[in-house]
Design an enzyme around this catalytic site. Structure first.
Site, PDB file in Angstrom:
ATOM      1  N   GLU A   1       0.814  -1.222   0.000  1.00 13.11           N
ATOM      2  CA  GLU A   1       0.000   0.000   0.000  1.00 13.11           C
ATOM      3  C   GLU A   1       0.852   1.278   0.000  1.00 13.11           C
ATOM      4  O   GLU A   1       0.300   2.385  -0.137  1.00 13.11           O
ATOM      5  CB  GLU A   1      -0.936   0.026   1.219  1.00 13.11           C
TER       6      GLU A   1
ATOM      7  N   ALA B   1       9.127  -3.049   6.040  1.00 13.39           N
ATOM      8  CA  ALA B   1       9.990  -4.233   6.061  1.00 13.39           C
ATOM      9  C   ALA B   1       9.226  -5.399   5.434  1.00 13.39           C
ATOM     10  O   ALA B   1       8.114  -5.718   5.875  1.00 13.39           O
ATOM     11  CB  ALA B   1      10.392  -4.582   7.496  1.00 13.39           C
ATOM     12  N   VAL B   2       9.806  -5.978   4.399  1.00 12.03           N
ATOM     13  CA  VAL B   2       9.239  -7.194   3.816  1.00 12.03           C
ATOM     14  C   VAL B   2      10.246  -8.309   4.101  1.00 12.03           C
ATOM     15  O   VAL B   2      11.405  -8.227   3.707  1.00 12.03           O
ATOM     16  CB  VAL B   2       8.990  -7.051   2.297  1.00 12.03           C
ATOM     17  N   ILE B   3       9.769  -9.320   4.815  1.00 10.25           N
ATOM     18  CA  ILE B   3      10.664 -10.393   5.275  1.00 10.25           C
ATOM     19  C   ILE B   3      10.256 -11.683   4.575  1.00 10.25           C
ATOM     20  O   ILE B   3       9.086 -12.080   4.618  1.00 10.25           O
ATOM     21  CB  ILE B   3      10.588 -10.519   6.813  1.00 10.25           C
TER      22      ILE B   3
ATOM     23  N   ALA C   1       8.738 -18.052   4.343  1.00  8.74           N
ATOM     24  CA  ALA C   1       8.631 -19.226   3.474  1.00  8.74           C
ATOM     25  C   ALA C   1       7.598 -19.035   2.377  1.00  8.74           C
ATOM     26  O   ALA C   1       7.073 -20.003   1.850  1.00  8.74           O
ATOM     27  CB  ALA C   1       8.276 -20.426   4.335  1.00  8.74           C
ATOM     28  N   THR C   2       7.300 -17.790   2.034  1.00 10.68           N
ATOM     29  CA  THR C   2       6.205 -17.580   1.082  1.00 10.68           C
ATOM     30  C   THR C   2       6.624 -16.765  -0.146  1.00 10.68           C
ATOM     31  O   THR C   2       7.368 -15.798  -0.020  1.00 10.68           O
ATOM     32  CB  THR C   2       5.016 -16.864   1.793  1.00 10.68           C
TER      33      THR C   2
ATOM     34  N   HIS D   1       4.809 -14.763  -1.578  1.00 10.10           N
ATOM     35  CA  HIS D   1       4.170 -13.467  -1.383  1.00 10.10           C
ATOM     36  C   HIS D   1       5.239 -12.366  -1.308  1.00 10.10           C
ATOM     37  O   HIS D   1       5.050 -11.269  -1.811  1.00 10.10           O
ATOM     38  CB  HIS D   1       3.386 -13.521  -0.061  1.00 10.10           C
TER      39      HIS D   1
ATOM     40  N   PHE E   1      13.710   5.369  -0.336  1.00 11.08           N
ATOM     41  CA  PHE E   1      13.368   3.942  -0.289  1.00 11.08           C
ATOM     42  C   PHE E   1      13.887   3.337   1.012  1.00 11.08           C
ATOM     43  O   PHE E   1      14.988   2.790   1.066  1.00 11.08           O
ATOM     44  CB  PHE E   1      13.987   3.248  -1.514  1.00 11.08           C
TER      45      PHE E   1
ATOM     46  N   ARG F   1      19.216  -3.978  10.681  1.00 13.36           N
ATOM     47  CA  ARG F   1      19.126  -2.706   9.928  1.00 13.36           C
ATOM     48  C   ARG F   1      18.180  -1.705  10.580  1.00 13.36           C
ATOM     49  O   ARG F   1      17.927  -0.640  10.025  1.00 13.36           O
ATOM     50  CB  ARG F   1      18.662  -3.016   8.493  1.00 13.36           C
TER      51      ARG F   1
HETATM   52  N1  INI Z   1       3.561  -6.524   3.956  1.00 14.06           N
HETATM   53  C1  INI Z   1       4.693  -6.031   4.495  1.00 14.06           C
HETATM   54  O1  INI Z   1       4.809  -4.798   4.672  1.00 14.06           O
HETATM   55  N2  INI Z   1       5.707  -6.863   4.841  1.00 14.06           N
HETATM   56  C2  INI Z   1       5.638  -8.208   4.642  1.00 14.06           C
HETATM   57  O2  INI Z   1       6.624  -8.928   5.001  1.00 14.06           O
HETATM   58  C3  INI Z   1       4.469  -8.753   4.065  1.00 14.06           C
HETATM   59  N3  INI Z   1       4.366 -10.179   3.816  1.00 14.06           N
HETATM   60  O3  INI Z   1       5.299 -10.933   4.123  1.00 14.06           O
HETATM   61  O4  INI Z   1       3.367 -10.680   3.320  1.00 14.06           O
HETATM   62  C4  INI Z   1       3.404  -7.872   3.729  1.00 14.06           C
HETATM   63  N4  INI Z   1       2.258  -8.323   3.196  1.00 14.06           N
HETATM   64  C5  INI Z   1       1.029  -7.526   3.164  1.00 14.06           C
HETATM   65  C6  INI Z   1       0.912  -6.649   1.923  1.00 14.06           C
HETATM   66  O5  INI Z   1       1.854  -5.591   1.957  1.00 14.06           O
HETATM   67  C7  INI Z   1      -0.490  -6.019   1.830  1.00 14.06           C
HETATM   68  O6  INI Z   1      -0.716  -5.182   2.942  1.00 14.06           O
HETATM   69  C8  INI Z   1      -1.606  -7.055   1.759  1.00 14.06           C
HETATM   70  O7  INI Z   1      -1.359  -8.002   0.719  1.00 14.06           O
HETATM   71  C9  INI Z   1      -2.984  -6.369   1.490  1.00 14.06           C
HETATM   72  O8  INI Z   1      -2.978  -5.637   0.267  1.00 14.06           O
END
Ligand code: INI
Length: 154
Positions: free
Chosen positions: A59, A81-83, A86-87, A89, A114, A128
Site C-alpha cells: 500500500e 519491512a518485507v521479510i 517461506a512464502t 508473497h 526507499f 538494519r
Molecule cells: N507486507 C509487508 O509490509 N511486509 C511483509 O513482510 C508482508 N508479507 O510478508 O506478506 C506484507 N504483506 C502484506 C501486503 O503488503 C499487503 O498489505 C496485503 O497483501 C494487502 O494488500
C-alpha cells in the site's frame, strides 16, 4: 568544474511525510524513530513532519501518490519491512512496492526515499533497524534532506 550537491540541512518550511507500514511494526517503528531523529538533528521543525501509517508495503505507493497529489508535501520518506519467510508473497509484495515507490517519485517530481527493508530473515531486518547495521530509517531521512536541498538548486 561546477559541483552540484545537496546540503545535509533541512530546507526551512519544507513539509515531509514519513509513510510507514503496520506490517512488521516491531521493526518498522524503529525505522520511524530513526527517521524522526535524523529530521530533528538536521535542523527540522516538528510541525513540518507528518507520520502516515499504511497496512503493508504493497500500500506504500498508492498512499504516497495520494499525499503528493494533495500538494501538501515536498517529499516522502517511505519505511517498511518485507521479510521473506517461506512464502512467494514476498516477491510480489517487494517488487510492487519497489516499482511503485520509484514510479510515484518520478511522476510527481518529488523526492521519495526507499526505506523499505527487504530481507530473508527477521534477524537481518533487526540488524538494519537500529542495531549492528545502523538504522535505515535514519539513512532514508538524510537522503530526503539532501535531495530537498539538491532539488532547490536544480
Ligand atoms: N507486507 C509487508 O509490509 N511486509 C511483509 O513482510 C508482508 N508479507 O510478508 O506478506 C506484507 N504483506 C502484506 C501486503 O503488503 C499487503 O498489505 C496485503 O497483501 C494487502 O494488500
Amino acid at each position: 568544474m561546477n559541483l552540484v550537491e545537496g546540503k545535509l540541512k533541512v530546507v526551512n518550511g519544507k513539509k515531509v511525510a514519513i509513510v510507514s507500514t503496520r506490517w512488521n511494526h516491531f521493526i518498522v517503528d524503529r525505522l520511524v524513530e530513526g527517521a524522526v531523529d535524523a529530521f530533528s538533528r538536521h535542523g527540522g521543525n516538528d510541525e513540518d513532519l507528518t507520520h502516515v501509517l499504511v497496512p503493508g508495503a504493497y500500500e506504500l505507493p498508492m498512499v504516497i501518490d495520494q499525499l503528493l497529489a494533495s500538494g501538501k508535501y515536498d517529499a516522502v520518506c517511505a519505511l517498511g519491512a518485507v521479510i521473506r519467510g517461506a512464502t512467494p508473497h514476498f516477491d510480489y509484495v517487494s517488487a510492487e512496492a519497489t516499482k511503485g515507490i520509484a514510479s510515484v517519485s518520478l511522476q510527481h517530481r518529488k523526492p521519495v526515499s526507499f526505506g523499505l527493508l527487504t530481507t530473508d530473515t527477521i534477524e537481518q531486518a533487526i540488524e538494519r533497524a537500529g542495531t549492528k547495521a545502523g538504522n535505515k530509517g535514519f539513512e532514508s531521512m538524510t537522503v530526503i534532506i539532501e535531495l530537498l536541498d539538491l532539488y532547490e538548486t536544480l
